[in-house]
Design an enzyme around this catalytic site. Sequence first.
Site, short mmCIF file in Angstrom:
data_model
loop_
_atom_site.label_atom_id
_atom_site.label_comp_id
_atom_site.label_asym_id
_atom_site.label_seq_id
_atom_site.Cartn_x
_atom_site.Cartn_y
_atom_site.Cartn_z
N HIS A 65 -1.05 -1.25 -4.44
CA HIS A 65 -2.33 -0.95 -3.77
C HIS A 65 -2.42 0.56 -3.55
O HIS A 65 -1.55 1.16 -2.93
CB HIS A 65 -2.45 -1.71 -2.45
CG HIS A 65 -3.78 -1.56 -1.78
ND1 HIS A 65 -4.90 -2.25 -2.17
CD2 HIS A 65 -4.17 -0.78 -0.73
CE1 HIS A 65 -5.92 -1.91 -1.39
NE2 HIS A 65 -5.50 -1.01 -0.53
N MET A 121 -8.89 8.17 -0.36
CA MET A 121 -9.74 8.57 0.78
C MET A 121 -10.23 10.00 0.57
O MET A 121 -9.47 10.85 0.09
CB MET A 121 -8.93 8.50 2.07
CG MET A 121 -8.31 7.14 2.33
SD MET A 121 -7.51 7.08 3.93
CE MET A 121 -6.70 5.48 3.85
N SER A 174 0.86 -1.19 0.00
CA SER A 174 0.00 0.00 0.00
C SER A 174 0.89 1.23 0.00
O SER A 174 1.64 1.48 0.95
CB SER A 174 -0.89 0.02 1.24
OG SER A 174 -1.41 1.32 1.40
N ASP A 213 -4.66 3.63 -2.20
CA ASP A 213 -5.75 3.98 -1.29
C ASP A 213 -6.28 5.39 -1.54
O ASP A 213 -5.55 6.37 -1.37
CB ASP A 213 -5.26 3.90 0.16
CG ASP A 213 -5.07 2.46 0.62
OD1 ASP A 213 -6.03 1.68 0.50
OD2 ASP A 213 -3.96 2.12 1.09
N ASP A 228 -6.64 -6.52 3.82
CA ASP A 228 -6.02 -5.19 3.90
C ASP A 228 -6.07 -4.66 5.34
O ASP A 228 -7.16 -4.44 5.88
CB ASP A 228 -6.80 -4.25 2.97
CG ASP A 228 -6.22 -2.84 2.89
OD1 ASP A 228 -5.17 -2.57 3.50
OD2 ASP A 228 -6.84 -2.00 2.19
N MET A 256 -11.44 -5.99 4.79
CA MET A 256 -10.67 -5.07 5.63
C MET A 256 -10.41 -5.76 6.97
O MET A 256 -11.34 -6.24 7.63
CB MET A 256 -11.45 -3.77 5.90
CG MET A 256 -11.69 -2.89 4.69
SD MET A 256 -10.21 -2.43 3.78
CE MET A 256 -9.29 -1.52 5.03
C1 DX5 Z 1 -6.54 1.56 5.32
C2 DX5 Z 1 -6.01 1.24 3.95
C3 DX5 Z 1 -4.88 0.31 3.91
C4 DX5 Z 1 -3.64 0.77 4.64
C5 DX5 Z 1 -2.97 -0.46 5.20
O1 DX5 Z 1 -7.74 2.23 5.17
O2 DX5 Z 1 -7.03 0.70 3.13
O3 DX5 Z 1 -4.55 -0.11 2.59
O4 DX5 Z 1 -2.72 1.45 3.83
O5 DX5 Z 1 -1.90 -0.05 5.98
P1 DX5 Z 1 -1.17 -1.03 6.99
O6 DX5 Z 1 -0.64 -2.18 6.17
O7 DX5 Z 1 -0.10 -0.18 7.57
O8 DX5 Z 1 -2.21 -1.50 7.97
ZN ZN Z 2 -6.48 -0.20 1.16
#
Ligand code: DX5
Ligand code: ZN
Length: 228
Positions: free
Chosen positions: A34, A38, A9, A36, A177, A139
């Site tokens: 990956h 937001m 990610s 993300d 994830d 998740m």
């Molecule tokens: C959280 C994201 C993840 C995040 C995971 O909302 O969707 O992809 O980057 O990070 P780690 O691996 O540090 O938990």
């Molecule tokens: Zn993610």
Amino acid sequence: MNDFAIAPSILAADFARLGEEVDNVLAAGADIVHFDVMDNHYVPNLTIGPLVCDALRNHGVTAPIDVHLMVKPVDRIIPDFAKAGASYITFHPEASEHVDRSLGLIKEQGCKTGLVFNPATPLSHLEYVLDKVDMILLMSVNPGFGGQSFIPQTLQKLQVARKMIDESGHDIRLEVDGGIKADNIREVAAAGADTFVSGSGIFGSANNKDPNQYDSIIKQMRDELAKV
Ligand code: DX5
Ligand code: ZN
């Protein structure tokens, strides 16, 4: 792509050197990027959009880009990510008024589809759309931030999702994830996941970005996966 896919990610990468970070992590053996997204509305954080995806493609990244939409509404932004070079576009069913339509839109735009399930979201959303889904993303933390701890109940949910996929006979990836590191990836794989997102587990802390560490962490993860 290997049977097991490792998807760093980029949320945990150094954004000032993003192209280089992605090159390094792919050279170290990662399979998928990956990405993300937001929106400070569906989740309480704000990250990156199609411009950055496009920039990675222009930089020369050819690996699959797995766009994880944590935005509401969903549909408006789908064509923009398709144009920007997304390979997968996944979204949370709670964030779309019309899940079937959003899945159709992603397909129409030439991308692979995915539904994302928060820790408390039931898998029942899949019942009538399983044939339209290329990826199921569970998740293992609440979405919005990197660096959180893996929620152990995800293991049981993974087993249920794995059974659904196997019984359907469809070719669907099962991604997980949140909080995935070299020390828990093996039990997560044993529970049925085949695609592993890891942010802080691969990129480490903000001021410790040593590309050599990516080789050794990804190798450690592969060694763990080989034991499943
Ligand atoms: C959280 C994201 C993840 C995040 C995971 O909302 O969707 O992809 O980057 O990070 P780690 O691996 O540090 O938990
Ligand atoms: Zn993610």
